[in-house]
Enzyme design. Structure first.
Site, PDB file in Angstrom:
ATOM      1  N   ASP A  70       0.816  -1.216   0.000  1.00 45.52           N
ATOM      2  CA  ASP A  70       0.000   0.000   0.000  1.00 45.52           C
ATOM      3  C   ASP A  70       0.850   1.266   0.000  1.00 45.52           C
ATOM      4  OD1 ASP A  70      -2.241  -1.560  -0.053  1.00 45.52           O
ATOM      5  OD2 ASP A  70      -2.908  -1.105   1.984  1.00 45.52           O
ATOM      6  N   LYS A 172      -7.431  19.618  22.071  1.00 46.27           N
ATOM      7  CA  LYS A 172      -6.103  19.434  22.658  1.00 46.27           C
ATOM      8  C   LYS A 172      -5.790  17.967  22.468  1.00 46.27           C
ATOM      9  CE  LYS A 172      -5.358  22.936  26.250  1.00 46.27           C
ATOM     10  NZ  LYS A 172      -4.031  23.279  25.765  1.00 46.27           N
ATOM     11  N   GLN A 244       3.588  10.444   3.660  1.00 49.51           N
ATOM     12  CA  GLN A 244       4.765  10.446   2.784  1.00 49.51           C
ATOM     13  C   GLN A 244       5.365  11.818   2.514  1.00 49.51           C
ATOM     14  OE1 GLN A 244       3.865   8.143  -0.766  1.00 49.51           O
ATOM     15  NE2 GLN A 244       3.994   6.252   0.405  1.00 49.51           N
TER      16      GLN A 244
END
Length: 287
Positions: A70, A172, A244
């Site tokens: 993948d 948060k 990526q």
């Protein structure tokens, strides 16, 4: 279906199976008069054929074959960009959510593709812009997700989220994931997000380890515009696209995410359906 005259091949680095598969595949394509464009990794197994940078491989291609998993598919999808070139994903390891064609199915499925009989799944992309001082500082298309996370030295980060004109939450958290249905089985799933059927027109907002345990994932319509404002100091927050590529985020930057008009055209095996992949990948019970 367009006639397939030129095929691009993208391979995962350092996979032993590619040493055998690449020469066989090139011989098979050559016997059918099909031209090839190879990335540098594939070319290293091709015996003298020159490789080109991965981002240049799709130019002029009618089909892109991915040999890997993948992660390699995500890289190839980024290279394809907004061009509607079918992506043919062959898995060289464990079953992937996206790379569902096995090595044994490689040539039968390629034969189907050459006859124009292959099944295409259109996976919507997510367009993400970083708006800084009213100007677009960066723009990306994601197949899986856009993820805001804390930088290495940061503690929790402060993020304000809006959907269209509605204020959602002041988070948060360790981060926030804005995912496509395709990305719902990636990082979002690990963070407790829901599995979304790929054709459902939706965007999912999933907090990562939120300070408030009542902060839960939210699914909004595909037509929504999601805006997330960073309240942390400059570069305490980092944006990552599909795990990526990405960029540091400055205080006051606004991340604007919307469903793209473009889709990735993913070749799917005729017998491998979405829930078949889930059962195998997630070890769900068989009947």
């Amino acid at each position: 279906m367009p006639i397939i005259k030129t095929v691009g091949i993208v391979s995962k680095p350092n996979v032993a199976a590619a040493v055998e598969i690449v020469p066989e595949l090139l011989e098979w394509l050559n016997a059918r008069g099909i031209g090839v464009r190879l990335d540098e990794e594939t070319a290293s197994h091709a015996g003298g054929i020159a490789g080109i940078p991965r981002d240049d491989v799709p130019e002029g291609c009618d089909l892109i074959i991915v040999l890997g998993g993948d992660g390699t598919l995500l890289s190839a999808a980024r290279a394809i960009g907004r061009r509607e070139i079918p992506l043919f994903p062959v898995n060289l390891g464990g079953l992937g959510f996206l790379t569902a064609i096995s090595i044994d199915e490689l040539y039968p499925e390629l034969e189907r593709a050459l006859r124009g009989e292959h099944r295409i799944a259109k996976r919507k992309l997510l367009t993400t812009e970083v708006v800084r001082g009213g100007q677009v500082a960066a723009s990306y298309d994601a197949l899986n997700d856009a993820v805001l996370t804390k930088s290495s030295m940061a503690r929790m980060i402060d993020l304000d989220a809006h959907v269209d004109e509605q204020f959602v939450c002041a988070y948060k958290a360790d981060g926030l994931i804005i995912s496509t249905p395709t990305g719902s089985t990636a990082y979002s799933l690990s963070a407790g997000g829901p599995i979304i059927f790929p054709s459902v027109p939706a965007i999912c907002i999933t907090p990562i380890c939120p300070h408030m345990l009542t902060n839960r994932p939210v699914i909004v319509p595909e037509t929504s515009v999601v805006r997330v404002t960073s309240r942390g100091p400059d570069e305490s927050v980092f944006l990552t696209i599909d795990g990526q590529v990405g960029t540091p985020i400055h205080e006051g930057d606004v991340l604007v995410c919307r469903s793209s008009h473009y889709s990735l055209h993913l070749v799917r095996p005729p017998r491998m359906m979405f829930f078949d992949v889930l059962r195998q990948k997630l070890k769900w019970g068989e009947r």
